[in-house]
Design an enzyme around this catalytic site. Structure first.
Site, PDB file in Angstrom:
ATOM      1  N   HIS A 176       0.789  -1.423   0.059  1.00 11.76           N
ATOM      2  CA  HIS A 176      -0.037  -0.112   0.039  1.00 11.76           C
ATOM      3  C   HIS A 176       0.860   1.235  -0.025  1.00 11.76           C
ATOM      4  CE1 HIS A 176      -3.665  -2.339   0.389  1.00 11.76           C
ATOM      5  NE2 HIS A 176      -3.130  -2.797   1.596  1.00 11.76           N
ATOM      6  N   ASP A 202      -3.487 -10.826  -2.369  1.00 11.45           N
ATOM      7  CA  ASP A 202      -3.636 -10.160  -0.799  1.00 11.45           C
ATOM      8  C   ASP A 202      -5.399 -10.042  -0.726  1.00 11.45           C
ATOM      9  OD1 ASP A 202      -2.232  -8.714   1.465  1.00 11.45           O
ATOM     10  OD2 ASP A 202      -4.225  -7.807   1.228  1.00 11.45           O
ATOM     11  N   ASP A 257      -4.626 -12.756   4.421  1.00  8.48           N
ATOM     12  CA  ASP A 257      -5.732 -12.173   5.102  1.00  8.48           C
ATOM     13  C   ASP A 257      -6.997 -12.386   4.241  1.00  8.48           C
ATOM     14  OD1 ASP A 257      -5.135 -10.488   3.013  1.00  8.48           O
ATOM     15  OD2 ASP A 257      -5.006  -8.604   4.286  1.00  8.48           O
TER      16      ASP A 257
HETATM   17 ZN   LIG Z   1      -4.121  -7.085   3.091  1.00 12.01          ZN
END
Ligand SMILES: [Zn+2]
Length: 383
Positions: free
Chosen positions: A138, A173, A262
């Site tokens: 990110h 992800d 995740d």
């Molecule tokens: Zn993530």
């Protein structure tokens, strides 16, 4: 006698005790790095890989992507862990990315480890390089975001680009790989592919189907928005459909894959219902291309499940199927391991797990391009 090329150690694993200790200190995933490493060690997988000691990224190395002012600010506040510097908010530091003492050293460690892994590939010291403590997708060039202070994935891709003409980035992800996509949105040399949850209010809010890159990079960003509840079989079906086209159209020379965990069933994110087996199949699909491949971690907030997932994936890379129990002869040496089995524990209650019903099916990329083949190198017919 003619000497052939030196034998290639197939797999490199970036590790040093100092590196793990530094990563363990990151508040959002406390001690995760050592849990992952310990389980990989306990399963006896280290002996099948060459262990490569990571270097710390220099400011110059990090400045290949990040701005000088961001790095200087991160360095300044890192000295005493000043969380109240008024300038910090401009750099995304604070709430989601708290400032702690030594945060700059953490960023340099993670960035350096991914660069070390990328360099192993460039030097042909390995064919697959692993940095499970990396994958912070990110971070922007001048902004920390979503627990990410340095975008090691971008740094790794830039290093691979020194040798390889076309580098493919694959991000599985739960969250959109926005920082990596942004970094390369204007180039046709790096194709970014992200499969992720896309839902109103869900971080980071980008990664819609229509988000396909800009300028010369138009059609070189691929986004596959997905709904909650998706499981292994459907995910793999979508993944392979997309990757088949990506492979055929882009013809990558090297791959960076971010394997954030995740998406696992039992993650506190309570979104997807994946297991390590499903993600492992996606990984195998990428590995069968037999390209220089850099594997990174990412999210994964059920820490034990994340350790199980990445241990399983390490086994998959090495062609080892792991028993659900740690082998006895290994356990005795690792009595500090508290993760007894590879099967997932479920951290969130079933009332919060989004099991798709017949009416709530998993949606996914439907089609991409319109018509002009010259400007539309990718055409998906997934449905
Ligand atoms: Zn993530």
């Amino acid at each position: 006698a003619i000497l052939g090329p030196a034998p290639v150690a197939l797999f490199a694993y970036v590790y040093s005790p100092e590196y793990i200790e530094t990563c363990d200190s990151l508040s959002k995933v406390p001690n995760r790095a050592s849990m992952v490493h310990s389980l990989i060690e306990a399963y006896g997988l280290l002996k099948h890989m060459s262990i490569v000691k990571p270097h710390l990224a220099t400011i110059e190395e990090m400045a290949k992507f990040h701005t000088d002012s961001y790095l200087e600010h991160l360095h300044k506040i890192s000295q005493d862990g000043d969380n109240d510097d008024p300038q910090s908010v401009d750099y995304g530091l604070g709430y989601d990315c708290p400032v702690v003492e030594g945060i700059f050293d953490y960023a340099a460690a993670v960035g350096g480890a991914t660069l070390t892994a990328a360099q192993c590939l460039l030097d042909q010291k390995c064919e697959v390089a692993i940095n499970w403590a990396g994958g912070w997708h990110h971070a922007k060039k001048d902004e920390a975001s979503g627990f990410c202070y340095v975008n090691d994935a971008v740094l790794g891709i830039l290093r691979l680009r020194e040798k390889y003409e076309r580098v493919l980035y694959v991000d599985v992800d739960l969250h959109h790989g926005d920082g990596v996509e942004d970094a390369f949105s204007f180039t046709s040399k790096v194709m970014t592919v992200s499969l992720h949850k896309f839902s109103p209010g869900f971080f980071p809010g980008t990664g819609d189907l229509s988000d396909t890159g800009l300028g010369k990079g138009r059609w070189y960003a691929v986004n596959v928005p997905l709904e909650d509840g998706i499981k292994d079989d459907r995910y793999y079906q979508i993944f392979t459909s997309v990757m088949q086209e990506v492979w055929a159209q882009f013809n990558p020379e090297a791959v960076v894959m971010q394997l954030g965990a995740d998406t696992m069933a039992g993650d506190p994110m309570c979104s997807f219902n994946m297991t390590p087996v499903g993600v492992g199949k996606c990984l195998q699909y990428v590995l069968q291309w037999q390209l220089p491949t850099l594997l990174l971690g990412g999210g994964g907030y059920n820490l034990a499940n994340t350790a199980r997932c990445w241990t399983y994936l390490t086994g998959a890379v090495l062609g080892k199927s792991l028993s659900s129990e740690i082998p006895d002869h290994e356990v005795s040496q690792h009595t500090h391991i508290h993760i007894s089995a590879l099967s997932l524990s479920h951290g969130c209650s079933h009332t919060h797990l989004h099991i798709p019903t017949s009416t709530q099916t998993c949606s996914f990329i439907v089609s991409h391009k319109k018509s002009d083949p010259q400007n539309h190198p990718l055409v998906f017919t997934v449905c």
